[in-house]
Design an enzyme around this catalytic site. Structure first.
Site, PDB file in Angstrom:
ATOM      1  N   HIS A 244     -74.201  -1.859 -37.267  1.00 12.35           N
ATOM      2  CA  HIS A 244     -75.109  -0.931 -36.588  1.00 12.35           C
ATOM      3  C   HIS A 244     -75.372  -1.309 -35.110  1.00 12.35           C
ATOM      4  O   HIS A 244     -75.048  -0.582 -34.204  1.00 12.35           O
ATOM      5  CB  HIS A 244     -76.478  -0.919 -37.295  1.00 12.35           C
ATOM      6  CG  HIS A 244     -76.446  -0.653 -38.751  1.00 12.35           C
ATOM      7  ND1 HIS A 244     -76.219   0.596 -39.300  1.00 12.35           N
ATOM      8  CD2 HIS A 244     -76.625  -1.480 -39.804  1.00 12.35           C
ATOM      9  CE1 HIS A 244     -76.282   0.528 -40.620  1.00 12.35           C
ATOM     10  NE2 HIS A 244     -76.530  -0.711 -40.962  1.00 12.35           N
TER      11      HIS A 244
HETATM   12  O1  RIB Z   1     -80.892   0.416 -40.418  1.00 12.23           O
HETATM   13  C1  RIB Z   1     -80.151  -0.529 -39.686  1.00 12.23           C
HETATM   14  C2  RIB Z   1     -81.022  -1.294 -38.762  1.00 12.23           C
HETATM   15  O2  RIB Z   1     -82.015  -1.990 -39.506  1.00 12.23           O
HETATM   16  C3  RIB Z   1     -80.263  -2.386 -37.972  1.00 12.23           C
HETATM   17  O3  RIB Z   1     -80.872  -2.573 -36.726  1.00 12.23           O
HETATM   18  C4  RIB Z   1     -80.451  -3.596 -38.830  1.00 12.23           C
HETATM   19  O4  RIB Z   1     -80.400  -4.811 -38.074  1.00 12.23           O
HETATM   20  C5  RIB Z   1     -81.857  -3.391 -39.332  1.00 12.23           C
HETATM   21  O5  RIB Z   1     -82.756  -3.834 -38.306  1.00 12.23           O
END
Ligand code: RIB
Ligand code: CA
Length: 314
Positions: A244
């Site tokens: 992500h």
């Molecule tokens: O949903 C994904 C996000 O939530 C990313 O930033 C992961 O590190 C968590 O913080």
């Protein structure tokens, strides 16, 4: 070559946060990291502040100021995600405890002071965890809001739906009130939602390319992604794990890897079942003005090639 984009990274490491921090530190031509602010999210603040320093030391960058920010959301109790990231938040490799100290002062004050000091429009905020620190800074010092060049954030979901509830993505879900402040702020927003990050999946070959770098960084990133992907593979059925947070940094380095649409995005803060939902008006039916570049497409091969090439520098 344009001047590097000067950023403050706001983060809750988190294996994917760690990879985003490394990608930023490996790309000085495009990015100058002015500082890192830890926020409570994946794991409590004491651990996110520890983990951010572990990553800086892994990159050989003890010079980067790392601040502790808010230890809980603006109004709600903290929700963490050890089930995804492990007890420490950086499970996977065994790495030494940090020796670099936290920078003195609160991370929110660092955000305020930096934006007041630097010329307007020259500092980009890159939040990759809950938006608590950003919102707290905007509430404490409304004068900084028009001085922000852009906010490039990882969070939200629309077509991909939620990952922590059926309706909400984790970063927004943890602090919907903070997200509402940020999305109403008028600051130019570029949003990396699950709609795009779920197209940036690890594969055995991509993880092997990290490991084959033959460096401590490569080994750590391979071990983090190995650990991180077990949850997503079990939940979504084996395709690999979405990296992500590095999508925000990759956007700053090579925006052509991504595609999206300027639309209106509002945050649900009242819903019993939908709190934290990013209501993206993708088909422009609401009449509300566009306030965000909401990403949907990514050249995943190009993303992983960039990531691997840059990690090789560390
Ligand atoms: O949903 C994904 C996000 O939530 C990313 O930033 C992961 O590190 C968590 O913080
Ligand atoms: Ca994160």
């Amino acid at each position: 070559m344009p001047a590097p984009r000067r950023i403050i990274l706001d983060t809750d490491p988190g294996q994917d946060d760690a990879v985003a921090i490394l990608l930023a530190l490996a790309s000085p031509e495009e990015i100058e990291v002015l500082g890192i602010v830890a926020v409570a999210g994946n794991v409590p603040l004491a651990l996110t502040a520890r983990n951010a320093r572990i990553v800086c030391e892994l990159a050989g960058r003890r010079d980067i100021p790392v601040f502790a920010g808010c230890d809980r959301p603006l109004v709600r109790p903290l929700v963490t995600a050890e089930h995804v990231h492990g007890k420490t938040g950086l499970d996977g490799p065994v790495l030494p405890e940090p020796t670099m100290p936290l920078a003195p002062g609160h991370g929110v004050d660092f955000i305020v002071e930096t934006l007041r000091r630097e010329p307007p429009g020259t500092v980009t905020l890159v939040p990759i965890g809950p938006l608590t620190n950003i919102a707290a800074a905007f509430r404490k010092a409304p004068d900084i809001v028009p001085r922000v060049q852009e906010i490039v954030l990882m969070g939200g979901a629309y077509f991909e739906v939620g990952n922590i509830t059926p309706a909400a993505e984790f970063n927004i879900f943890v602090d919907p009130e903070a997200a509402d402040i940020v999305f109403r702020s008028g600051v130019p927003l570029t949003v990396m939602p699950l709609d795009v990050t779920h197209k940036a999946l690890t594969t055995p070959a991509r993880i092997a390319a990290f490991r084959d770098l033959g460096s401590e960084v490569g080994r750590a990133v391979a071990a983090w992604t190995d650990f991180f992907e077990r949850f997503d593979k079990a939940k979504y059925g084996g395709a690999g794990a979405p990296l992500h947070d590095p999508c925000t940094i990759a956007w700053l380095i090579r925006p052509g890897l991504f595609s999206g649409r300027h639309v209106n995005v509002v945050i649900e803060t009242k819903g019993e079942f939908t709190a934290g939902m990013t209501v993206a008006d993708w088909w422009r039916v609401s009449g509300r003005p566009a306030n965000a570049l909401f990403m949907g497409g990514i050249d995943a091969e190009g993303f992983y090639a960039l990531l691997t090439e840059r990690l090789a520098r560390l």
